[in-house]
Design a protein around this motif. Structure first.
Motif, mmCIF file in Angstrom:
data_model
loop_
_atom_site.group_PDB
_atom_site.id
_atom_site.type_symbol
_atom_site.label_atom_id
_atom_site.label_comp_id
_atom_site.label_asym_id
_atom_site.label_seq_id
_atom_site.Cartn_x
_atom_site.Cartn_y
_atom_site.Cartn_z
ATOM 1 N N ASN A 87 0.802 -1.234 0.000
ATOM 2 C CA ASN A 87 0.000 0.000 0.000
ATOM 3 C C ASN A 87 0.832 1.280 0.000
ATOM 4 O O ASN A 87 0.296 2.362 0.213
ATOM 5 N N THR A 88 2.147 1.151 -0.238
ATOM 6 C CA THR A 88 2.976 2.350 -0.377
ATOM 7 C C THR A 88 2.889 2.818 -1.826
ATOM 8 O O THR A 88 3.455 2.195 -2.727
ATOM 9 N N THR A 89 2.160 3.892 -2.038
ATOM 10 C CA THR A 89 1.910 4.375 -3.396
ATOM 11 C C THR A 89 2.969 5.384 -3.830
ATOM 12 O O THR A 89 3.757 5.894 -3.019
ATOM 13 N N ARG A 90 2.973 5.682 -5.111
ATOM 14 C CA ARG A 90 3.847 6.733 -5.621
ATOM 15 C C ARG A 90 3.578 8.056 -4.907
ATOM 16 O O ARG A 90 4.510 8.813 -4.602
ATOM 17 N N GLU A 107 13.426 5.866 -8.254
ATOM 18 C CA GLU A 107 13.132 6.795 -9.350
ATOM 19 C C GLU A 107 12.885 8.193 -8.814
ATOM 20 O O GLU A 107 13.342 9.196 -9.391
ATOM 21 N N ILE A 108 12.178 8.299 -7.693
ATOM 22 C CA ILE A 108 11.874 9.602 -7.105
ATOM 23 C C ILE A 108 13.126 10.254 -6.533
ATOM 24 O O ILE A 108 13.271 11.485 -6.567
ATOM 25 N N GLY A 109 14.048 9.437 -5.999
ATOM 26 C CA GLY A 109 15.290 10.004 -5.486
ATOM 27 C C GLY A 109 15.686 9.560 -4.093
ATOM 28 O O GLY A 109 16.626 10.117 -3.511
ATOM 29 N N TYR A 110 14.995 8.561 -3.521
ATOM 30 C CA TYR A 110 15.383 8.064 -2.199
ATOM 31 C C TYR A 110 16.797 7.495 -2.269
ATOM 32 O O TYR A 110 17.135 6.755 -3.194
ATOM 33 N N THR A 111 17.601 7.849 -1.286
ATOM 34 C CA THR A 111 19.011 7.433 -1.295
ATOM 35 C C THR A 111 19.251 6.141 -0.543
ATOM 36 O O THR A 111 20.351 5.575 -0.613
ATOM 37 N N SER A 112 18.252 5.654 0.189
ATOM 38 C CA SER A 112 18.429 4.412 0.936
ATOM 39 C C SER A 112 17.127 3.640 1.010
ATOM 40 O O SER A 112 16.094 4.185 1.410
#
Length: 453
Positions: free
Chosen positions: A152-155, A202-207
């Motif tokens: 359920n973790t959406t964009r 894709e969004i930019g999370y580094t970890s």
């Protein structure tokens, strides 16, 4: 007389604290009034706030379905109208802390845990986080992270939190085997995990962190190998490989698969095989149950001896002040601990009446602080020094236990300090218990700790 690894596991697989705090929660003195807690919070911020700031843990307890293995504090519901009243209570609690501090605080980080934080809509999470951030000074190296359910973790969740400064996400995978997932009622196909991971990057999370568990029902060496094969394809930055904690007296849903759990020796084989695969994949061991790639800040913190451990586990944050918001959340302000009411409705009622919702606490003595520092060093660095006073007051029985560990090849020690060897790492919780004077003082009582191995 030599003792085999299997015999060591059998000998030391006893209930033991995880030492996310010292004293551990069941051993708190519970001598904490609200006015005293406010003074401790203010003193801690006066001593450490300018340099280190505060870190917030926010407990978001709701889940739409029950994972039967879970030992977290949660409320199962599909009714999302609960979101706004709960967030309003958390924000009211935060305002209580602002009033107690009497200043606009420096904020070193936020972690959203649960429950399922992504049960809450992106709009609800934005309301929560934006008000907190607007009322604080965000430190330059502040770290914001959250736990997400891949299903359920959406964009929109990921984008909303990214826009608020979140750069770390942890997904609860547990296991990819269909039979295991069915038994623990945590059915999430690989495709959903891949989608959630790919969107975050894709969004930019580094970890991206994956939580995995060994010792679950129906797990075998073959299923563990297959799970790690699928994990390897996604290459998360960090992996937490936890031991399943079987406490059916506290969590009755665990009884549903009790007959299908691997035996103790088999459970340890699952961990050793998983660790072997992780090493082959390029992951390095951080401490109890945690692994990361060599360029990850968590590993670098271990190497430069700045790794810290608190109620959220291993962390790079130097902050000595962790404030827990929400029902059941625990706060650690160096000089004392406090835990909120576990149930949601009593928590909300107390907060809305203008008070903190603390139901238990502990004020640290100097001996507590010294012991905590030693245990934290053992868990984070696998070595610690001790002063002569500590050394002389350890007691005959504990020295005999240390010599026993040394004879078994698990540790080395002398008048200056102690070091845990590679063979001793699986038994770090047992070793820390030697220094746990509060546990020894209450040893006639029975506490609900999970087994050490």
């Amino acid at each position: 007389m030599s003792i085999s690894p299997a015999q060591l596991i059998q000998k030391y697989n006893v209930p033991a604290p995880r030492y996310t705090s010292y004293p551990t929660v069941p051993l708190w003195a519970n001598d904490l009034e609200e006015k005293h807690w406010k003074l401790l919070v203010k003193k801690a911020y006066s001593d450490f706030g300018d340099q280190e700031g505060i870190t917030l843990y926010i407990h978001l307890p709701y889940c739409e379905s029950l994972c039967t293995y879970c030992g977290c504090n949660k409320r199962i519901t599909k009714n999302h109208t609960v979101e706004i009243p709960y967030i309003q209570a958390v924000l009211a609690e935060w305002r209580h802390y602002l009033a107690a501090l009497g200043t606009k605080p420096n904020l070193a980080g936020i972690h959203l845990g649960g429950g399922t934080p992504t049960f809450f809509s992106p709009e609800s999470l934005h309301e929560l986080i934006s008000e907190i951030q607007d009322s604080a000074n965000i430190m330059p190296d502040a770290e914001f992270s959250f736990e997400g359910h891949p299903n359920n973790t959406t964009r929109m969740h990921l984008q909303t939190l990214f826009d608020l400064g979140f750069r770390r996400v942890s997904y609860g995978i547990q296991d990819f085997d269909p039979q295991v997932q069915k038994a623990i009622h945590r059915i999430q196909p690989f495709s959903k995990v891949k989608e959630a991971t790919d969107i975050a990057r894709e969004i930019g999370y580094t970890s991206v962190n994956f939580d995995l568990i060994y010792g679950l029902p129906f797990q075998t060496l073959a299923t563990i190998e297959q799970t790690f094969k699928e994990v390897a394809g996604l290459k998360p930055d960090r992996i937490a490989f936890y031991s399943y904690a079987h406490l059916p007296s506290a969590f009755p849903a665990q009884k549903s698969f009790e007959a299908f759990l691997p035996k103790e020796s088999k459970k340890r084989e699952l961990y050793e095989r998983g660790k072997e695969i992780l090493t082959e994949m390029g992951y390095l061991e951080i401490g109890m149950d945690h692994f990361s790639l060599s360029d990850d800040p968590l590993y670098l913190a271990k190497e430069n001896k700045t790794l810290h451990r608190n109620f959220m586990g291993y962390t790079t944050s130097p902050s000595k002040i962790l404030l827990g918001l929400g029902n059941s959340a625990i706060s650690d302000v160096y000089y004392g601990y406090a835990q909120n009411a576990k149930e949601i409705d009593p928590y909300k009622a107390q907060i809305q009446s203008g008070h903190f919702a603390i139901v238990k606490g502990h004020v640290m003595t100097q001996t507590d602080i010294d012991t905590r520092n030693l245990i934290l060093k053992l868990i984070c660095q696998q070595e610690a020094t001790w002063n002569l006073c500590f050394y002389s007051n350890l007691g005959k029985k504990n020295w005999e236990k240390l010599r026993e560990f040394q004879d078994e090849g698990l540790i080395t020690f002398d008048t200056m300090g102690i070091r845990i060897g590679a063979a001793g790492l699986p038994f770090v919780r047992n070793i820390c218990m030697v220094f746990d004077k509060r546990l020894q003082e209450k040893e006639e009582k029975q506490f609900s700790f999970s087994k050490a191995i």
